[in-house]
Every structure is written in C-alpha cells, then in structure tokens.
Design an enzyme around this catalytic site. Structure first.
Site, mmCIF file in Angstrom:
data_model
loop_
_atom_site.group_PDB
_atom_site.id
_atom_site.type_symbol
_atom_site.label_atom_id
_atom_site.label_comp_id
_atom_site.label_asym_id
_atom_site.label_seq_id
_atom_site.Cartn_x
_atom_site.Cartn_y
_atom_site.Cartn_z
ATOM 1 N N SER A 88 1.924 66.276 -6.966
ATOM 2 C CA SER A 88 1.959 66.111 -5.518
ATOM 3 C C SER A 88 3.154 66.833 -4.925
ATOM 4 O O SER A 88 3.310 66.868 -3.717
ATOM 5 C CB SER A 88 2.002 64.627 -5.155
ATOM 6 O OG SER A 88 2.994 63.976 -5.903
ATOM 7 N N HIS A 112 -5.537 67.587 -6.444
ATOM 8 C CA HIS A 112 -4.690 66.469 -6.038
ATOM 9 C C HIS A 112 -5.520 65.305 -5.486
ATOM 10 O O HIS A 112 -6.108 65.420 -4.412
ATOM 11 C CB HIS A 112 -3.671 66.968 -4.996
ATOM 12 C CG HIS A 112 -2.659 65.940 -4.622
ATOM 13 N ND1 HIS A 112 -2.196 65.777 -3.347
ATOM 14 C CD2 HIS A 112 -2.040 65.009 -5.369
ATOM 15 C CE1 HIS A 112 -1.323 64.778 -3.329
ATOM 16 N NE2 HIS A 112 -1.210 64.301 -4.539
ATOM 17 N N GLU A 124 -7.730 67.267 -2.875
ATOM 18 C CA GLU A 124 -7.294 68.597 -2.429
ATOM 19 C C GLU A 124 -7.430 69.566 -3.602
ATOM 20 O O GLU A 124 -6.984 69.259 -4.713
ATOM 21 C CB GLU A 124 -5.826 68.562 -1.988
ATOM 22 C CG GLU A 124 -5.578 67.804 -0.711
ATOM 23 C CD GLU A 124 -4.085 67.690 -0.371
ATOM 24 O OE1 GLU A 124 -3.737 67.892 0.798
ATOM 25 O OE2 GLU A 124 -3.272 67.394 -1.269
ATOM 26 N N ASN A 134 0.278 65.641 1.945
ATOM 27 C CA ASN A 134 1.666 65.193 1.787
ATOM 28 C C ASN A 134 2.635 65.913 2.713
ATOM 29 O O ASN A 134 3.694 65.390 3.040
ATOM 30 C CB ASN A 134 2.123 65.335 0.333
ATOM 31 C CG ASN A 134 1.648 64.158 -0.508
ATOM 32 O OD1 ASN A 134 1.157 63.167 0.035
ATOM 33 N ND2 ASN A 134 1.779 64.260 -1.810
HETATM 34 N N1 CAA Z 1 -11.180 49.710 -8.450
HETATM 35 C C1 CAA Z 1 -12.305 49.165 -7.959
HETATM 36 N N2 CAA Z 1 -12.351 48.454 -6.820
HETATM 37 C C2 CAA Z 1 -11.196 48.286 -6.158
HETATM 38 C C3 CAA Z 1 -9.971 48.821 -6.610
HETATM 39 C C4 CAA Z 1 -9.995 49.580 -7.803
HETATM 40 N N3 CAA Z 1 -8.910 50.152 -8.323
HETATM 41 N N4 CAA Z 1 -8.997 48.475 -5.737
HETATM 42 C C5 CAA Z 1 -9.596 47.751 -4.777
HETATM 43 N N5 CAA Z 1 -10.918 47.627 -5.028
HETATM 44 C C6 CAA Z 1 -11.933 46.969 -4.205
HETATM 45 C C7 CAA Z 1 -11.536 45.567 -3.781
HETATM 46 O O1 CAA Z 1 -11.964 44.617 -4.728
HETATM 47 C C8 CAA Z 1 -12.279 45.427 -2.445
HETATM 48 O O2 CAA Z 1 -13.633 45.146 -2.624
HETATM 49 P P1 CAA Z 1 -14.492 44.404 -1.442
HETATM 50 O O3 CAA Z 1 -14.315 45.220 -0.189
HETATM 51 O O4 CAA Z 1 -15.886 44.431 -1.968
HETATM 52 O O5 CAA Z 1 -13.872 43.042 -1.346
HETATM 53 C C9 CAA Z 1 -12.244 46.826 -1.882
HETATM 54 O O6 CAA Z 1 -12.056 47.706 -3.011
HETATM 55 C C10 CAA Z 1 -11.135 47.001 -0.902
HETATM 56 O O7 CAA Z 1 -9.925 46.532 -1.500
HETATM 57 P P2 CAA Z 1 -8.879 45.606 -0.737
HETATM 58 O O8 CAA Z 1 -9.413 44.276 -0.400
HETATM 59 O O9 CAA Z 1 -7.599 45.681 -1.499
HETATM 60 O O10 CAA Z 1 -8.919 46.309 0.588
HETATM 61 P P3 CAA Z 1 -8.324 47.026 1.731
HETATM 62 O O11 CAA Z 1 -9.421 46.981 2.709
HETATM 63 O O12 CAA Z 1 -6.986 46.474 2.033
HETATM 64 O O13 CAA Z 1 -8.207 48.547 1.230
HETATM 65 C C11 CAA Z 1 -6.936 50.411 0.561
HETATM 66 C C12 CAA Z 1 -7.242 48.950 0.307
HETATM 67 C C13 CAA Z 1 -8.172 51.265 0.305
HETATM 68 C C14 CAA Z 1 -5.848 50.765 -0.436
HETATM 69 C C15 CAA Z 1 -6.519 50.586 2.064
HETATM 70 O O14 CAA Z 1 -5.500 49.696 2.390
HETATM 71 C C16 CAA Z 1 -6.049 51.993 2.348
HETATM 72 O O15 CAA Z 1 -6.833 52.889 2.590
HETATM 73 N N6 CAA Z 1 -4.706 52.185 2.330
HETATM 74 C C17 CAA Z 1 -4.115 53.501 2.487
HETATM 75 C C18 CAA Z 1 -4.098 54.192 1.148
HETATM 76 C C19 CAA Z 1 -3.582 55.592 1.234
HETATM 77 O O16 CAA Z 1 -3.215 56.089 2.284
HETATM 78 N N7 CAA Z 1 -3.532 56.244 0.057
HETATM 79 C C20 CAA Z 1 -2.986 57.564 -0.051
HETATM 80 C C21 CAA Z 1 -1.597 57.453 -0.564
HETATM 81 S S1 CAA Z 1 -0.815 59.017 -0.626
HETATM 82 C C22 CAA Z 1 -1.199 59.626 -2.118
HETATM 83 O O17 CAA Z 1 -1.836 59.033 -2.941
HETATM 84 C C23 CAA Z 1 -0.752 60.996 -2.361
HETATM 85 C C24 CAA Z 1 0.549 61.238 -3.001
HETATM 86 O O18 CAA Z 1 0.671 62.238 -3.690
HETATM 87 C C25 CAA Z 1 1.746 60.398 -2.728
#
Ligand code: CAA
Length: 290
Positions: free
Chosen positions: A119, A140, A152, A190
């Site tokens: 990243s 990515h 990406e 990022n």
């Molecule tokens: N595997 C399978 N299922 C999963 C899981 C996993 N690892 N993690 C969560 N779930 C399931 C949960 O059980 C839940 O199921 P239901 O909806 O059926 O109940 C569903 O997925 C949603 O999970 P949460 O209840 O935890 O839900 P949420 O609605 O709070 O969503 C999230 C969680 C998707 C993380 C959301 O909060 C989100 O989009 N957050 C932002 C994440 C983001 O921006 N990520 C990018 C980070 S930057 C990066 O990664 C790049 C870098 O290089 C730094």
C-alpha cells in the site's frame, strides 16, 4: 491468461483474505508462510470467515468445504513455481519484498505474473528485483478483503498490457471492481485516504474537536461507514504511520506527508488501534467497545 492457480505469500489479515476470495472464486491457491504455525493461524481466520458466511446464508456449506479443499499451505517457496499469479502480502519492508521477488523470479515458470499488495511502496523497484518487470503489477486489496468490493491494479512503467489485463480480469473473477492506477504514491485510494485520516489526527492534536465528534461529523455529514479516526484505528496507527514515513522520506518538502507528533507518540505507546485492542477507541475483536 485465465488465472487459475494462485500463490499467496503471507497469510496475515490481508493475505488470508486474498487467499479466501481467490479460492471462493474457484482458483487453486497455494499459501506460503514462514512457519506452519503462522499458516495454521491464517487458515483458522479463513475457516472462521467462511463459517460466518455460511451462518449468514451467504455461502452454501458445500461451497465453503470446496473452498477449503482448494487451499493448500506450504513453507517452501518452490511450491509456487507452477502458479499463474503470485501475490505478495508480506510485511511492509521494501528490502524483504525485493529479496522475495528475486527468489520467486528464479523459481517460478516464465509465464507467472507477480503482484504486490503493497500500500506504500512504488512497485517499480520490486518489479526490477524480480527480473521480469514486464510481468509485474501492483494488486491492492482493501480491508476487510472479504467485504470490500474494490481492488486497484497498478501498472508499472514496464508492465505489459496483457499482464495488466489478465490481472484486472482476475480481480473481477474474485468479485471485485478493479480500477487501474499508475505507480504513484498511494495509487488512487490511499493518496486520498491517508491524508484524510492524518488530518483528523492533526485536528485532535490541535484540539479542534473531539475524536468522537470528528467521526460523527464524517459518518453523518458525509455518509462514511466509519469516521476517519475509527478507520485509522481499524487500519492500524502503525500501518498509517509507516505509509506516511515512507512518503515523507521520498517527498520531504510536502507538508501533507509529515507524520504528526500525536500519531508517532501513540504508536510508540503501543496504541495501534484494533489490532492491539486500543487506539483512540477501545476494541473488542472487530468492534469498538461500548
Ligand atoms: N468474513 C465474512 N463475513 C464478515 C467478515 C469477514 N471477514 N467481517 C464481517 N463479516 C460480515 C458480518 O458478519 C456482517 O454480516 P451481516 O450483515 O449478515 O450481519 C457483515 O459482514 C457486516 O459486518 P459488520 O456487522 O461488522 O458490519 P458493518 O456494517 O459495520 O460493516 C465494514 C463493516 C464493512 C468494515 C464497514 O464498517 C466499512 O465499510 N468500513 C470501512 C472499511 C474501509 O474503509 N476499509 C478500507 C481501509 S483502507 C485499506 O484497506 C487500504 C490500505 O492500504 C490501508
């Protein structure tokens, strides 16, 4: 090339997610870890995620079993030699990545495409170290890999168009919407996200608002699923600091990349966010406490 056999080097949080989505898409996946214990830990995470998908009715139980059967682990890099694509997901250390790709370049069949999930590092140096920069791209993924719909695909200066296209098609095959990016700092996401997260830390440092109010502002005012401070905790304060430090070293005159004292202090104190149970928030597994 239709990518069918995939190697994943590193089975941490991101590596296990990438291995899982590739196996769910029907690819045969060989996962490399340095020890059998680390591989086992990564596979336990995959099995837990598959069980969650089955429990939620998002994946039939027999498909979860078939996914598991398509995943193999190894501690020998030579076991990746027949892969169509090898994705590197090891620690963010450029020398370690270059050393790995130099070794893979000698071991893998000449058609194998190499991809780094980095990243923060430019992919050009790793591409050159592999000895086959024309078959090298960035790939990515986003955390959590199982849920985030984006990948990406980063085109290096020497990447062949059909290599970029095969990798893009692989991204689509594993259920993501691929976007193409050049080999610039932070690629697309990022480059925008890290300065946003960091500016939120600077706001806390200056006392402009509380971290909770900053998050509420962006969640309710802009519809972000997590405010910037929560997302910083989620991604890891150490990860974000290391990205900023890498950019600051390369572009010392850009004030946007200069890490804040507060971020450095919190990392020094071991307040890394979700992974250490405490950052700005207290965490219990994947959820903020209270
Ligand atoms: N595997 C399978 N299922 C999963 C899981 C996993 N690892 N993690 C969560 N779930 C399931 C949960 O059980 C839940 O199921 P239901 O909806 O059926 O109940 C569903 O997925 C949603 O999970 P949460 O209840 O935890 O839900 P949420 O609605 O709070 O969503 C999230 C969680 C998707 C993380 C959301 O909060 C989100 O989009 N957050 C932002 C994440 C983001 O921006 N990520 C990018 C980070 S930057 C990066 O990664 C790049 C870098 O290089 C730094």
């Amino acid at each position: 090339m239709d990518i069918q056999k995939v190697g994943v080097v590193g089975c941490g949080l991101m590596g296990s997610g990438i291995a899982q989505v590739a196996a769910m898409a029907g690819c045969h996946v060989v996962v490399h870890e340095v020890t059998a214990e680390l591989a086992q830990k990564g596979f336990a995470r995959i099995h837990g995620s598959l069980a969650k998908l089955v429990e939620k009715g998002k994946l039939p139980a027999d498909a979860a079993e078939a996914t598991k059967a398509r995943l193999k682990s190894t501690t020998q890099l030579a076991d990746l030699k027949e892969c169509d694509l090898v994705v590197e997901v090891i620690v963010e250390n450029l020398d370690a990545k270059k050393k790995l790709f130099a070794e893979l370049g000698k071991l893998c069949k000449k058609e194998t495409i190499f991809a780094s999930n980095t990243s923060s590092f430019p992919i050009g140096e790793m591409a050159d170290a592999s000895g086959r920069p024309e078959r090298f791209v960035g790939l990515h993924f986003f955390n959590p890999v199982q849920l985030m719909k984006l990948v990406e695909v980063i085109r290096g200066a020497k990447s062949l168009p059909d290599v970029v296209e095969s990798t893009r098609a692989f991204g689509a095959k594993v259920g993501k919407s691929p976007i193409l990016a050049k080999d610039t700092p932070g690629f697309v996401v990022n480059r925008l996200l890290v300065p946003l997260l960091h500016e939120a830390v600077l706001m806390v440092e200056r006392g402009d608002a509380t971290f909770r109010d900053i998050d509420t502002g962006m969640e309710l005012g802009c519809g972000h699923p997590m405010g910037p401070i929560k997302l910083l905790d989620y991604v890891g304060l150490d990860t974000t600091l290391s990205i900023l430090e890498g950019w600051h070293a390369r572009f010392p005159n850009d004030p946007l990349f200069k890490p804040s004292a507060l971020l450095k202090q919190m990392v020094k104190e071991g307040k890394l966010g979700r992974k250490s149970g405490k950052g700005f928030y207290e965490w219990e597994g994947d959820k903020v406490k209270g």
